[in-house]
Design a protein around this motif. Sequence first.
Motif, PDB file in Angstrom:
ATOM      1  N   LYS A  94       0.825  -1.210   0.000  1.00  0.00           N
ATOM      2  CA  LYS A  94       0.000   0.000   0.000  1.00  0.00           C
ATOM      3  C   LYS A  94       0.860   1.260   0.000  1.00  0.00           C
ATOM      4  CE  LYS A  94      -3.513  -2.745   0.377  1.00  0.00           C
ATOM      5  NZ  LYS A  94      -4.258  -3.111  -0.851  1.00  0.00           N
ATOM      6  N   PHE A  95       1.945   1.245   0.765  1.00  0.00           N
ATOM      7  CA  PHE A  95       2.830   2.412   0.815  1.00  0.00           C
ATOM      8  C   PHE A  95       3.607   2.565  -0.489  1.00  0.00           C
ATOM      9  CE2 PHE A  95       7.057   4.205   2.170  1.00  0.00           C
ATOM     10  CZ  PHE A  95       6.611   5.502   2.307  1.00  0.00           C
ATOM     11  N   VAL A  96       4.067   1.460  -1.049  1.00  0.00           N
ATOM     12  CA  VAL A  96       4.802   1.528  -2.314  1.00  0.00           C
ATOM     13  C   VAL A  96       3.875   1.994  -3.435  1.00  0.00           C
ATOM     14  CG1 VAL A  96       6.178   0.221  -3.980  1.00  0.00           C
ATOM     15  CG2 VAL A  96       6.389  -0.259  -1.533  1.00  0.00           C
ATOM     16  N   ASP A  97       2.609   1.592  -3.392  1.00  0.00           N
ATOM     17  CA  ASP A  97       1.636   2.096  -4.367  1.00  0.00           C
ATOM     18  C   ASP A  97       1.535   3.621  -4.300  1.00  0.00           C
ATOM     19  OD1 ASP A  97       0.853  -0.205  -5.682  1.00  0.00           O
ATOM     20  OD2 ASP A  97      -0.770  -0.663  -4.286  1.00  0.00           O
ATOM     21  N   SER A 221     -13.203 -10.312  -4.499  1.00  0.00           N
ATOM     22  CA  SER A 221     -12.312 -10.165  -3.349  1.00  0.00           C
ATOM     23  C   SER A 221     -10.854 -10.177  -3.780  1.00  0.00           C
ATOM     24  CB  SER A 221     -12.572 -11.291  -2.345  1.00  0.00           C
ATOM     25  OG  SER A 221     -12.380 -12.558  -2.964  1.00  0.00           O
ATOM     26  N   ASP A 222     -10.544 -10.900  -4.864  1.00  0.00           N
ATOM     27  CA  ASP A 222      -9.167 -10.923  -5.361  1.00  0.00           C
ATOM     28  C   ASP A 222      -8.736  -9.541  -5.827  1.00  0.00           C
ATOM     29  OD1 ASP A 222      -9.001 -13.590  -4.817  1.00  0.00           O
ATOM     30  OD2 ASP A 222      -9.466 -14.243  -6.856  1.00  0.00           O
ATOM     31  N   ASP A 223      -9.651  -8.807  -6.497  1.00  0.00           N
ATOM     32  CA  ASP A 223      -9.329  -7.465  -6.969  1.00  0.00           C
ATOM     33  C   ASP A 223      -9.111  -6.511  -5.806  1.00  0.00           C
ATOM     34  OD1 ASP A 223      -9.457  -8.234  -9.595  1.00  0.00           O
ATOM     35  OD2 ASP A 223     -11.563  -7.684  -9.843  1.00  0.00           O
ATOM     36  N   LYS A 224      -9.876  -6.696  -4.717  1.00  0.00           N
ATOM     37  CA  LYS A 224      -9.728  -5.824  -3.558  1.00  0.00           C
ATOM     38  C   LYS A 224      -8.392  -6.045  -2.872  1.00  0.00           C
ATOM     39  CE  LYS A 224     -14.686  -5.423  -2.538  1.00  0.00           C
ATOM     40  NZ  LYS A 224     -15.747  -5.687  -1.536  1.00  0.00           N
ATOM     41  N   ASP A 225      -7.940  -7.290  -2.835  1.00  0.00           N
ATOM     42  CA  ASP A 225      -6.690  -7.604  -2.155  1.00  0.00           C
ATOM     43  C   ASP A 225      -5.478  -7.261  -3.008  1.00  0.00           C
ATOM     44  OD1 ASP A 225      -8.133  -8.539  -0.007  1.00  0.00           O
ATOM     45  OD2 ASP A 225      -8.135 -10.617  -0.695  1.00  0.00           O
ATOM     46  N   ARG A 226      -5.658  -7.238  -4.324  1.00  0.00           N
ATOM     47  CA  ARG A 226      -4.534  -6.970  -5.207  1.00  0.00           C
ATOM     48  C   ARG A 226      -4.132  -5.508  -5.119  1.00  0.00           C
ATOM     49  NH1 ARG A 226      -4.790  -7.785 -11.701  1.00  0.00           N
ATOM     50  NH2 ARG A 226      -6.014  -5.880 -11.507  1.00  0.00           N
ATOM     51  N   ASP A 392       9.860  -4.843 -11.649  1.00  0.00           N
ATOM     52  CA  ASP A 392       9.218  -5.475 -12.796  1.00  0.00           C
ATOM     53  C   ASP A 392       9.986  -6.722 -13.216  1.00  0.00           C
ATOM     54  OD1 ASP A 392       7.354  -5.640 -15.022  1.00  0.00           O
ATOM     55  OD2 ASP A 392       9.026  -5.001 -16.284  1.00  0.00           O
ATOM     56  N   ALA A 393      11.317  -6.656 -13.163  1.00  0.00           N
ATOM     57  CA  ALA A 393      12.136  -7.819 -13.523  1.00  0.00           C
ATOM     58  C   ALA A 393      11.900  -8.983 -12.563  1.00  0.00           C
ATOM     59  CB  ALA A 393      13.613  -7.434 -13.531  1.00  0.00           C
ATOM     60  N   ARG A 394      11.506  -8.673 -11.327  1.00  0.00           N
ATOM     61  CA  ARG A 394      11.220  -9.710 -10.334  1.00  0.00           C
ATOM     62  C   ARG A 394       9.743 -10.108 -10.333  1.00  0.00           C
ATOM     63  NH1 ARG A 394      15.233  -9.655  -5.996  1.00  0.00           N
ATOM     64  NH2 ARG A 394      16.833  -8.077  -6.412  1.00  0.00           N
ATOM     65  N   ASN A 395       8.982  -9.559 -11.273  1.00  0.00           N
ATOM     66  CA  ASN A 395       7.561  -9.879 -11.404  1.00  0.00           C
ATOM     67  C   ASN A 395       6.751  -9.410 -10.192  1.00  0.00           C
ATOM     68  OD1 ASN A 395       5.486 -10.904 -13.016  1.00  0.00           O
ATOM     69  ND2 ASN A 395       5.480 -12.873 -11.944  1.00  0.00           N
ATOM     70  N   TYR A 396       7.126  -8.254  -9.639  1.00  0.00           N
ATOM     71  CA  TYR A 396       6.424  -7.711  -8.480  1.00  0.00           C
ATOM     72  C   TYR A 396       5.288  -6.773  -8.876  1.00  0.00           C
ATOM     73  CZ  TYR A 396       9.583  -9.410  -4.817  1.00  0.00           C
ATOM     74  OH  TYR A 396      10.274 -10.194  -3.932  1.00  0.00           O
ATOM     75  N   LEU A 397       5.284  -6.274 -10.101  1.00  0.00           N
ATOM     76  CA  LEU A 397       4.255  -5.329 -10.521  1.00  0.00           C
ATOM     77  C   LEU A 397       3.045  -6.062 -11.079  1.00  0.00           C
ATOM     78  CD1 LEU A 397       6.335  -2.452 -12.127  1.00  0.00           C
ATOM     79  CD2 LEU A 397       5.612  -2.758  -9.766  1.00  0.00           C
ATOM     80  N   VAL A 398       1.912  -5.383 -11.060  1.00  0.00           N
ATOM     81  CA  VAL A 398       0.641  -6.014 -11.404  1.00  0.00           C
ATOM     82  C   VAL A 398       0.622  -6.515 -12.841  1.00  0.00           C
ATOM     83  CG1 VAL A 398      -1.825  -5.561 -11.728  1.00  0.00           C
ATOM     84  CG2 VAL A 398      -0.671  -4.743  -9.665  1.00  0.00           C
TER      85      VAL A 398
END
Length: 555
Positions: A94-97, A221-226, A392-398
Amino acid sequence: MILTINPLKIQLLTSLKLYLTFLSFHLDLGIIVLLCSFILQGSGLIQGFDDSFSIRKTRPEPELPTMDDDTVICLKVVVDKTKDRVVFVESDDKFVDILFSFLTMPMGTIVRLTRNRRPTTNIGCMNNLYNSVEILDALYLRTKACKTMLLYPRNGAAAQCKNLKLAIHDGASLRYFLCSRTGCRNSGYKLLSHYPDAICWCGERMYSADLVENKTRRVSSDDKDRGVFVKGPIRLMISDELRIMPPSTAASFSLFSELGIEDMSVVDDRTFSMGKLEALNLLKCLLVSKTPLTEALLDHIPVLSLNDTEDLERVSIGRLKGEASNEDGKMYVKLMVSKSKNRVCYCEASENFVDLLFSFLTVPLGFIVKEMQKGSSTGCINHLYDSIQDLDARNYLVSKETTAMLTSPKLAPGFRYEGQALDIEEYMHQPYYLTRSQNILMPTSDETLIPPGETVYSSALTVMDPKSHHNDNSSSTGFIKGPAMFTVTDDLIISPLSSVTGLSAVRKLKIPFTDIEERVVYVGKEEASCLMVAALISESALTNTFLLKEMEQGS
């Protein structure tokens, strides 16, 4: 409760008894009691009847205020106690967002939200640009909407940012205006405006309408948690210079080593709650400071990173090596230069150049940082930008679309104009249609809500260019009405051309008139990009764009 019976009216009680016996066969007991109370009070037989039987609307007790958990983000902060400095922060997605959303914000929004926040310093020349728009007479603007677009620019990623945990993006919701004439609504060229005071092509003023949405759709619920930009739930480390990395012991030790920390007894763990105001302070600090988390969380006086001459030379000269843009199809400006100080005092320019400068307020911060990458850069904002590629290289972004939205942000729909020197793209308007809601024509972006069999509604509405007047045949024009001439100072204070403004700029610099010489320069895409970067990171944008380039070419 005490009943006082009037003996003179005892006969009425006998009659009342017979009447109640009749009612008992037909009415509920509670209603009978109420009728009795009214009859007895009205007749004066009973005084002091309990008020609890009266029928009246009462307001519910007001609810006590509760703490909204969504208004703050909890941060775990590791602090070097000896230097009173943040080593790193650990938090969830949430903070990184929130941090990444800063890159999607137009500069006009950033200036408006942070100009009264600590530290009390300007963001390069951007504050002067914003103030110049505020005081500019509306006569110089093409439409009423132009000033709103510059002072309250829309975010191309607004749909994503509305899902952030902290509501720091205060952009107003989109509004919708339609023509009231039946002929226009039934034509194949139906217009829609997002700004008030819009005039349809037929000359009628357009009226406000609500957007009709499909309320049956549910968010899973998946969209809310993502996460919004970062996949959640996940925890990440953020260094004081805003380098973002996955949490690990090795990463922690590396940060300790960089700061010269060998004794762990000097390290302290603290917990901070970050709300909207703290987030805005951080936004201001990351643009003007080398240690934004320390300044924002520990209330330090910032170590300013703007106006670093060496960095500015690398940015400006790196972007403009080689031949300058020639005059073919380019705008030109007339510089008034101090020969002894090799500094631009001010320039005289047409509405095209002022359009370019004002358009900087509509550009997302991430696009300006991207332009820095082509040369060199200054400050910690680049660390935040570079972290996107690493995550992004670590596949951390949506998604890949999310990565592009952050690393190559676009203008919001309707903000680009024809002949714009900046090489920036614009998001497309989503399609809108007409539908009926309570027998009233309303706009909708959902094709499934188009009334069946109503072929006249099936064609998409045309979104009006808010920068153009209804009877103006030109398309995608800029914000400033021409022809017009303006004075622009080195720190980008813009005002209509007059001899007084030019003399004032020279007098302020304490330069003799004999030291001033006139130079003409041409502005193309390269110069426009360099000028935009200089406007963000320096307070001498004209000098750092045009004169540093001449120094490099002359060496």
